[in-house]
Design an enzyme around this catalytic site. Structure first.
Site, PDB file in Angstrom:
ATOM      1  N   ASN A 113      52.145   6.040  88.786  1.00  0.00           N
ATOM      2  CA  ASN A 113      51.109   5.046  88.494  1.00  0.00           C
ATOM      3  C   ASN A 113      49.938   5.587  87.672  1.00  0.00           C
ATOM      4  OD1 ASN A 113      49.338   2.558  89.173  1.00  0.00           O
ATOM      5  ND2 ASN A 113      48.201   4.320  89.970  1.00  0.00           N
ATOM      6  N   TYR A 136      47.931   3.517  73.620  1.00  0.00           N
ATOM      7  CA  TYR A 136      48.170   3.005  74.974  1.00  0.00           C
ATOM      8  C   TYR A 136      49.421   2.126  75.033  1.00  0.00           C
ATOM      9  CZ  TYR A 136      47.404   0.713  79.466  1.00  0.00           C
ATOM     10  OH  TYR A 136      47.579   0.221  80.741  1.00  0.00           O
ATOM     11  N   LYS A 142      53.200   2.782  76.893  1.00  0.00           N
ATOM     12  CA  LYS A 142      53.846   1.894  77.865  1.00  0.00           C
ATOM     13  C   LYS A 142      55.220   1.428  77.371  1.00  0.00           C
ATOM     14  CE  LYS A 142      50.576   2.183  80.980  1.00  0.00           C
ATOM     15  NZ  LYS A 142      50.788   2.923  82.231  1.00  0.00           N
TER      16      LYS A 142
END
Ligand code: NAD
Length: 245
Positions: free
Chosen positions: A88, A153, A157
């Site tokens: 996470n 970013y 992902k």
């Protein structure tokens, strides 16, 4: 739902990770909260006095295979197994391409991608030897739509989604399931610091009419980590109120 299982939650000291750790504890798991510093880990543990004995802290450099292997071995030694890994920990960025430094790009890729690889490899070695396990990665809705600044970013992902799908296929033979949760805008410290007016405007653009709560994300983690999802692997589950951007 997780009685007898042991989980590691990276970035478990606050925000979404803390909600995942708490949800796992409420559902009977032993939990190792992984943070970047002992101080923040201790602060998180202090908020969970009722679970003393079922919760511990670790603070390896999650990009270091040696440190992660040693930390995960200490978790297995304390609780007897390592059944669930919640990858996470993550950082974001909104820097424009023209201002992006190579250092910032590398930092995002290191924490959001390399650390997922390192932690997954260490956990999978233990899980394979013990007969199986579950890995859940934190992606993001921007891993489907991109975003108009801070390109590192969303790129990180997209990479998390790629690792998820590929490792689901590679590790199925070892009885290890690999999935991801893709949160939309979620009320962690960052969102809580925004003016209410801005949060209202963001909420108005989300079909379900509100931003997500860390608990919304933790519930998805619980489902994917439990036997309810025993035939689910390679999936990125969107938990974003049907937000499209
Ligand atoms: P947060 O900033 O509240 O928490 C981030 C966690 O990562 C913290 O526990 C922090 O200690 C940990 N972390 C940061 N740098 C670290 C490092 N170098 N080593 C180890 N741990 C480190 O953020 P959050 O919103 O709870 O985000 C958690 C995850 O959810 C991230 O992967 C983020 O990309 C993802 N996400 C968040 C949102 C959102 O709106 N909050 C939306 C989509 C995806």
């Amino acid at each position: 739902m997780l009685t007898g299982k042991t989980a590691v939650v990276t970035g478990g000291t606050r925000g979404i990770g803390f909600a995942i750790a708490k949800k796992f504890l409420e559902n009977g798991a032993n939990v190792a909260i992984a943070g970047s510093r002992q101080e923040s880990v201790d602060k998180a543990l202090a908020k969970l006095p009722e679970y003393a004995g079922r919760v511990m802290g670790i603070w390896p450099d999650i990009c270091s295979p040696e440190e992660v292997a040693a930390a995960f071995a200490s978790v297995k030694e304390k609780f007897g197994s390592l059944d669930i890994l919640a990858n996470n920990a993550g950082i974001s960025s909104r820097t424009s391409l023209y201002d992006y430094t190579i250092e910032e790009f590398s930092k995002i890729m290191d924490l959001n991608v390399k650390a997922v690889f390192v932690c997954t490899q260490a956990a999978a070695r233990i899980m394979k030897a013990q007969g199986g396990g579950v890995i859940v990665n934190t992606s993001s809705m921007v891993g489907e739509y991109g975003q108009p600044s801070g390109c590192g970013y969303p790129a990180s992902k997209y990479a998390v989604n790629g690792l998820t799908r590929s490792l689901a296929r590679e590790l199925a033979k070892d009885n290890i399931r690999v999935n991801a949760v893709a949160p939309g805008v979620t009320r962690t410290d960052m969102v809580a610091a925004l003016p209410q007016e801005l949060v209202d405007r963001i909420s108005a653009g989300i079909p379900l009419g509100r931003v997500g709560e860390p608990l919304d994300i933790a519930n998805a983690y619980l489902y994917l980590s439990s036997d309810l999802a025993s035939y689910v692997t390679g999936v990125t589950l969107r938990v974003d109120g049907a937000a499209m951007t």
